[in-house]
Scaffold this motif. Sequence first.
Motif, PDB file in Angstrom:
ATOM      1  N   ASP A 135       0.834  -1.212   0.000  1.00  0.00           N
ATOM      2  CA  ASP A 135       0.000   0.000   0.000  1.00  0.00           C
ATOM      3  C   ASP A 135       0.862   1.253   0.000  1.00  0.00           C
ATOM      4  O   ASP A 135       0.542   2.240  -0.693  1.00  0.00           O
ATOM      5  N   TYR A 136       1.946   1.214   0.736  1.00  0.00           N
ATOM      6  CA  TYR A 136       2.805   2.399   0.863  1.00  0.00           C
ATOM      7  C   TYR A 136       3.419   2.781  -0.482  1.00  0.00           C
ATOM      8  O   TYR A 136       3.388   3.959  -0.871  1.00  0.00           O
ATOM      9  N   VAL A 137       3.972   1.812  -1.192  1.00  0.00           N
ATOM     10  CA  VAL A 137       4.630   2.153  -2.459  1.00  0.00           C
ATOM     11  C   VAL A 137       3.609   2.592  -3.508  1.00  0.00           C
ATOM     12  O   VAL A 137       3.871   3.501  -4.300  1.00  0.00           O
ATOM     13  N   LEU A 138       2.427   1.967  -3.504  1.00  0.00           N
ATOM     14  CA  LEU A 138       1.395   2.384  -4.462  1.00  0.00           C
ATOM     15  C   LEU A 138       0.851   3.766  -4.126  1.00  0.00           C
ATOM     16  O   LEU A 138       0.618   4.595  -5.019  1.00  0.00           O
ATOM     17  N   ASP A 139       0.648   4.024  -2.842  1.00  0.00           N
ATOM     18  CA  ASP A 139       0.169   5.349  -2.436  1.00  0.00           C
ATOM     19  C   ASP A 139       1.198   6.425  -2.768  1.00  0.00           C
ATOM     20  O   ASP A 139       0.844   7.532  -3.192  1.00  0.00           O
ATOM     21  N   ALA A 140       2.476   6.108  -2.567  1.00  0.00           N
ATOM     22  CA  ALA A 140       3.527   7.070  -2.914  1.00  0.00           C
ATOM     23  C   ALA A 140       3.533   7.334  -4.413  1.00  0.00           C
ATOM     24  O   ALA A 140       3.630   8.487  -4.861  1.00  0.00           O
ATOM     25  N   ASN A 161       5.636  -5.553  -6.227  1.00  0.00           N
ATOM     26  CA  ASN A 161       5.663  -6.857  -6.901  1.00  0.00           C
ATOM     27  C   ASN A 161       4.249  -7.331  -7.211  1.00  0.00           C
ATOM     28  O   ASN A 161       4.014  -8.531  -7.391  1.00  0.00           O
ATOM     29  N   GLU A 162       3.316  -6.382  -7.247  1.00  0.00           N
ATOM     30  CA  GLU A 162       1.916  -6.735  -7.499  1.00  0.00           C
ATOM     31  C   GLU A 162       1.386  -5.935  -8.685  1.00  0.00           C
ATOM     32  O   GLU A 162       0.394  -5.200  -8.581  1.00  0.00           O
ATOM     33  N   ALA A 163       2.058  -6.115  -9.817  1.00  0.00           N
ATOM     34  CA  ALA A 163       1.693  -5.349 -11.012  1.00  0.00           C
ATOM     35  C   ALA A 163       0.305  -5.694 -11.540  1.00  0.00           C
ATOM     36  O   ALA A 163      -0.263  -4.931 -12.334  1.00  0.00           O
ATOM     37  N   ASP A 164      -0.243  -6.813 -11.112  1.00  0.00           N
ATOM     38  CA  ASP A 164      -1.576  -7.197 -11.589  1.00  0.00           C
ATOM     39  C   ASP A 164      -2.698  -6.510 -10.811  1.00  0.00           C
ATOM     40  O   ASP A 164      -3.863  -6.588 -11.216  1.00  0.00           O
ATOM     41  N   LEU A 165      -2.354  -5.862  -9.709  1.00  0.00           N
ATOM     42  CA  LEU A 165      -3.394  -5.186  -8.928  1.00  0.00           C
ATOM     43  C   LEU A 165      -4.040  -4.067  -9.738  1.00  0.00           C
ATOM     44  O   LEU A 165      -3.351  -3.322 -10.448  1.00  0.00           O
ATOM     45  N   PRO A 166      -5.360  -3.910  -9.661  1.00  0.00           N
ATOM     46  CA  PRO A 166      -6.012  -2.800 -10.372  1.00  0.00           C
ATOM     47  C   PRO A 166      -5.435  -1.441 -10.005  1.00  0.00           C
ATOM     48  O   PRO A 166      -5.270  -0.581 -10.890  1.00  0.00           O
ATOM     49  N   ASP A 167      -5.110  -1.223  -8.712  1.00  0.00           N
ATOM     50  CA  ASP A 167      -4.546   0.068  -8.312  1.00  0.00           C
ATOM     51  C   ASP A 167      -3.216   0.337  -9.011  1.00  0.00           C
ATOM     52  O   ASP A 167      -2.917   1.475  -9.387  1.00  0.00           O
ATOM     53  N   PHE A 168      -2.400  -0.702  -9.158  1.00  0.00           N
ATOM     54  CA  PHE A 168      -1.120  -0.564  -9.863  1.00  0.00           C
ATOM     55  C   PHE A 168      -1.370  -0.178 -11.316  1.00  0.00           C
ATOM     56  O   PHE A 168      -0.775   0.775 -11.841  1.00  0.00           O
ATOM     57  N   GLN A 169      -2.245  -0.917 -11.984  1.00  0.00           N
ATOM     58  CA  GLN A 169      -2.520  -0.662 -13.393  1.00  0.00           C
ATOM     59  C   GLN A 169      -3.160   0.712 -13.604  1.00  0.00           C
ATOM     60  O   GLN A 169      -2.854   1.417 -14.573  1.00  0.00           O
ATOM     61  N   GLU A 170      -4.033   1.094 -12.686  1.00  0.00           N
ATOM     62  CA  GLU A 170      -4.657   2.419 -12.778  1.00  0.00           C
ATOM     63  C   GLU A 170      -3.610   3.521 -12.699  1.00  0.00           C
ATOM     64  O   GLU A 170      -3.634   4.480 -13.494  1.00  0.00           O
TER      65      GLU A 170
END
Length: 473
Positions: A135-140, A161-170
């Motif tokens: 969560d921290y790296v995506l929020d940053a 390491n969770e490139a498949d997460l919708p938040d990552f892709q968004e």
Amino acid sequence: MQGYFDSKAFKQLLNRYEEARSHNEKFFLDSDQLTDIAEYYHWMGRTDEALAVADDALHMFHGATGPLVLKARIALLNDNNAKKAIRLAEEIEDKSDLDYYYIKAEIMLAIGKAQEADLYLESYLDQMDDNDYCDYVLDAATLFVDYEQTDLARKWLKRSNEADLPDFQETLGRIHYLEKDYVESERIFENLLDQSPYNTYYWDMMAYNQLAMDHLADAITSCEYALAINPTDESALLYMGQALMRQKNYEDAVEYLQKYGDLRPCNIDGPLNIAICHINQEDFNAGLHYLHIAEHDAEIHCPDRLWDIYQEEVFVHSQTGQVEQALGYIDKMEQLKDNDYAVTTVLRGNVYLENLHPGKARECFEKALKLSGSSPAILMRVAVSLYDNNYLTESYGILSSFGAEDFRQLPQAHAYLAISAYDLGYREEFLTHLKEAVEKAPEAARQVFAPLFPEELEPTEYYEHAQKNPNLT
């Protein structure tokens, strides 16, 4: 946040809160619930109400993170007061809360210290446990995207390491949009829609990319899907209005923009775009009416948008022969903090040229070129003014002097050089730059060439049509 604000759970919470307040009844809410309500009011442009709810929350929950973060962001974004934002952030009691780190980093970003924000957030990476790390790296990364720091956003995304997460892709899709890679951004959001076809934000981002590529019919379709899911999707209403505007369907555009304005009464995009619709139909009185509404709202909520509004008011007064009023708005523009004097000097010259004072116009253009060191951007503005006022040879002369790098930085210059060449009878040069314009600046191509081509054609079809029809209208 819009998705949550549209949810049944939040609407029930808000209704219960407002009902209790209207009857002066006590109604217990926790800090997070009050913060959600305060953020909703802020999102709606109702800043005073947002601050009042945040203060209520802090009265009951001293040092609570949520309301203090909101107050700090309001101080930062609405008041441009970084010192106040820092003071409010330091009142947060739990300084291990991730939101404390984020607001501290956002303050740094807002005052232009992106590298410091990056180092600050990095300093806490080792403290994150496995549950918080992702969560921290995506929020940053999202925070850096919010401030258009795409290189830093990519750096933080690579830590996940969770490139498949919708938040990552968004977040990745937003980065591609900011980098003007609209095709890839559209592809990402299209893939996200395959997984979540009822996500209106994804449909909105599809429309956003399609507008950027001037794919107006596709943008309208995306907005229609979003509005079928949620008829009060503000972004879809705005993008639909803008797409219809660019198709010159002003009557329908105003209908959507008015709905948007009703939902977001303090946001200037509604009245500003409605004003432009009326101006493009030469209904200048109605245009000025909505410009004045936008000006009033911008003075309160978003003074950084005043420059754009004043510019439209200059155009209206100049076109109606009200030279002093037009020049008065240029004076207002020049009093704004971030004014570019070379740009407003060209605008002043355009007012003089449009109202038959060529000598004064020339003085302004020469001054603007001197102020800018004859930058290509200012040269192009002068060329457009000359073209619009029927100084075709002069406009052509400026634009034909552009080199490859100038056209790379200002692809819309192809459109104006092409139309100047067309009007002067230079067919081969017209075709050469028409081809470049429709490929590299389709929105400018539509705006400049629309009178030459059948209304049903897309800009991508202009070049082939021109080749087959040497005697255009």
